[in-house]
Design a protein around this motif. Structure first.
Motif, mmCIF file in Angstrom:
data_model
loop_
_atom_site.group_PDB
_atom_site.id
_atom_site.type_symbol
_atom_site.label_atom_id
_atom_site.label_comp_id
_atom_site.label_asym_id
_atom_site.label_seq_id
_atom_site.Cartn_x
_atom_site.Cartn_y
_atom_site.Cartn_z
ATOM 1 N N SER A 141 0.851 -1.198 0.000
ATOM 2 C CA SER A 141 0.000 0.000 0.000
ATOM 3 C C SER A 141 0.883 1.242 0.000
ATOM 4 N N ASP A 142 0.254 2.390 -0.038
ATOM 5 C CA ASP A 142 1.019 3.652 -0.018
ATOM 6 C C ASP A 142 1.690 3.875 1.333
ATOM 7 N N THR A 143 1.250 3.146 2.369
ATOM 8 C CA THR A 143 1.879 3.327 3.687
ATOM 9 C C THR A 143 2.675 2.075 4.071
ATOM 10 N N PHE A 144 3.064 1.290 3.068
ATOM 11 C CA PHE A 144 3.762 0.012 3.295
ATOM 12 C C PHE A 144 4.975 0.181 4.205
ATOM 13 N N ASP A 145 5.727 1.277 3.998
ATOM 14 C CA ASP A 145 6.980 1.471 4.764
ATOM 15 C C ASP A 145 6.734 1.719 6.249
ATOM 16 N N ASP A 146 5.477 2.057 6.607
ATOM 17 C CA ASP A 146 5.189 2.347 8.030
ATOM 18 C C ASP A 146 4.987 1.077 8.851
ATOM 19 N N PHE A 147 4.891 -0.085 8.184
ATOM 20 C CA PHE A 147 4.547 -1.332 8.896
ATOM 21 C C PHE A 147 5.799 -2.112 9.305
ATOM 22 N N ASP A 148 5.705 -2.846 10.434
ATOM 23 C CA ASP A 148 6.806 -3.727 10.848
ATOM 24 C C ASP A 148 6.893 -4.940 9.926
ATOM 25 N N GLU A 149 5.746 -5.350 9.404
ATOM 26 C CA GLU A 149 5.676 -6.634 8.692
ATOM 27 C C GLU A 149 4.608 -6.529 7.595
ATOM 28 N N ALA A 150 4.696 -7.336 6.563
ATOM 29 C CA ALA A 150 3.652 -7.335 5.525
ATOM 30 C C ALA A 150 3.533 -8.731 4.946
#
Ligand code: NAD
Ligand code: APR
Length: 233
Positions: A205-214
């Protein structure tokens, strides 16, 4: 990792495999219709007939659809998890309820609710609505509208959502592009409070970098397997 307080955010992507259109995918809703015409107060004021037709059509369409394995997995998590699970959805469909979720907030409103712009009453709503529909409370005609949060309006229950995000130890974001605020900031709010944050989405997503994990893949596959892992502890 053992968790006790889970907050889950869902977007249109969790309902995509049930047949509900998403908004910003390749052939998403906003590529077919200008969101300003049907998802803003100005659009409603300019052409209420078009807006009623748009939501009447969506209400009828959603009534024909069924929840998918991702909706059912989240309802199972709420039933079987030993801690707390709060589900916050940006979706206006009722597929989470029909799958069995109960601790649920519709931050953008819901298609089975109507709002009177004259007296402010919100009422459960089935069937079509039009400019001739009188308010069941104040009787005013021409003021009934879909109980949906449009661009420029304040989403519902934000205080309760932020309180839950600050207490969460796990934040899951499912099927949302991270394009719209304030939902797109929930991951940062939860992360600041020490929660582990995970994105379960078809693609970054556009906020992918904000997550610890995906975990990327269709929700009907990735959500049930992640819920199984959570319930195994
Ligand atoms: P928006 O995305 O334009 O912005 C919401 C708020 O976040 C605004 O206060 C904005 O200033 C702020 N914001 C925007 N971009 C930001 C950024 N990059 N960083 C930090 N803050 C930012 O949403 P909106 O126009 O205010 O719409 C309000 C709500 O209505 C949204 O949650 C939207 O999803 C919802 N909505 C619902 C529908 C529907 O059909 N259900 C359609 C459109 C919008
Ligand atoms: N499984 C998982 N994710 C999926 C699937 C699927 N089968 N299909 C699509 N997705 C993902 C897409 O990759 C995309 O990132 O779901 C996301 C859908 O994003 P949007 O169409 O932007 O929908 P959403 O994020 O819910 O939009 C937010 O914008 O217009 C407003 O109020 C409206 O609530 C909506 C808000």
């Amino acid at each position: 990792m053992m968790f006790e307080r889970i907050v889950i955010l869902t977007g249109a992507g969790i309902s995509a495999e049930s047949g509900v259109d998403t908004f910003r995918d390749r052939n998403g809703l906003w590529s077919k219709i200008d969101y300003r015409d049907v998802a803003t107060p100005e659009g409603f004021a300019a052409n209420p007939v078009l807006v009623h037709d748009f939501y009447n059509m969506r209400r009828r369409r959603i009534a024909e659809l069924e929840p998918n394995d991702a909706h059912r997995a989240l309802a199972r998590l709420e039933r079987e998890f030993s801690g707390e699970v709060l589900l916050v959805t940006q979706n206006i469909d009722d597929l989470h309820e029909r799958a069995g979720s109960t601790n649920l907030i519709h931050m953008h409103g819901e298609h089975l609710s109507a709002l009177c712009a004259a007296c402010g009453v919100r009422v459960a709503w089935q069937g079509d609505m039009s400019v001739e529909t009188p308010c069941p409370s104040c009787g005013a005609v021409g003021h009934m509208r879909p109980d949906v949060v449009w661009f420029g309006e304040m989403p519902y229950q934000m205080e309760r959502i932020y309180t839950a995000l600050r207490a969460a130890d796990l934040f899951m974001s499912i099927g949302t592009s991270g394009n719209v605020y304030p939902a797109a900031q929930f991951v940062q709010e939860a992360g600041r409070s020490g929660a582990h944050t995970i994105e379960l989405n078809l693609e970054p997503s556009d906020t992918f970098d904000d997550f610890d994990e995906a975990i990327h893949g269709p929700a009907s596959r990735v959500v049930p397997s992640y819920v199984d892992m959570l319930l195994k502890g």
